[in-house]
Scaffold this motif. Structure first.
Motif: not given
Length: 123
Positions: A35-37, A94-100
């Motif tokens: 994801g991007w936030f 802007y941040y990227c992030a992981t999700s399950a």
């Protein structure tokens, strides 16, 4: 744990384009929804876009749909955010992030985060 490093931020004029990259390391990249936030000064972190494990499904915040495109290259362990028709209100870190799991928009449902990259859109 996966490590994430964003890049590609900078100063851009309104109406312009920018592509952000997020490089991942440490765990198999294809295991994660990405994801991007973004977070503007004085505001909460908000969801921008997400992409599923294979890259075949995406979803966007209403404020960016039609202007931003998220994509991923699992061979390069990288997720991208192509931003077109930028507006001053897109200015943020802007941040990227992981999700399950796929379908989340709350930052609490995302685990690993990068350090962020600043995007500034001038009017």
């Amino acid at each position: 744990q996966v490590q994430l490093v964003e890049s590609g931020g900078g100063l851009v004029q309104a109406g312009g384009s920018r592509r952000l990259s997020c490089a991942a390391s440490g765990r198999p990249f294809s295991n994660y929804v990405m994801g991007w936030f973004r977070q503007a000064p004085g505001k909460e972190r908000e969801f921008v876009a997400a992409i599923n494990w294979s890259g075949g499904s995406t979803y966007y915040a209403g404020s960016v749909e039609g202007r931003f495109t998220i994509s991923r290259d699992n061979a390069k362990n990288t997720v991208y955010l192509q931003m077109n028709s930028l507006k001053p209100e897109d200015t943020a870190v802007y941040y990227c992030a992981t999700s399950a799991s796929f379908g989340y928009t709350n930052p609490r449902d995302f685990g690993s985060w990068g350090q962020g990259t600043q995007v500034t859109v001038s009017s």
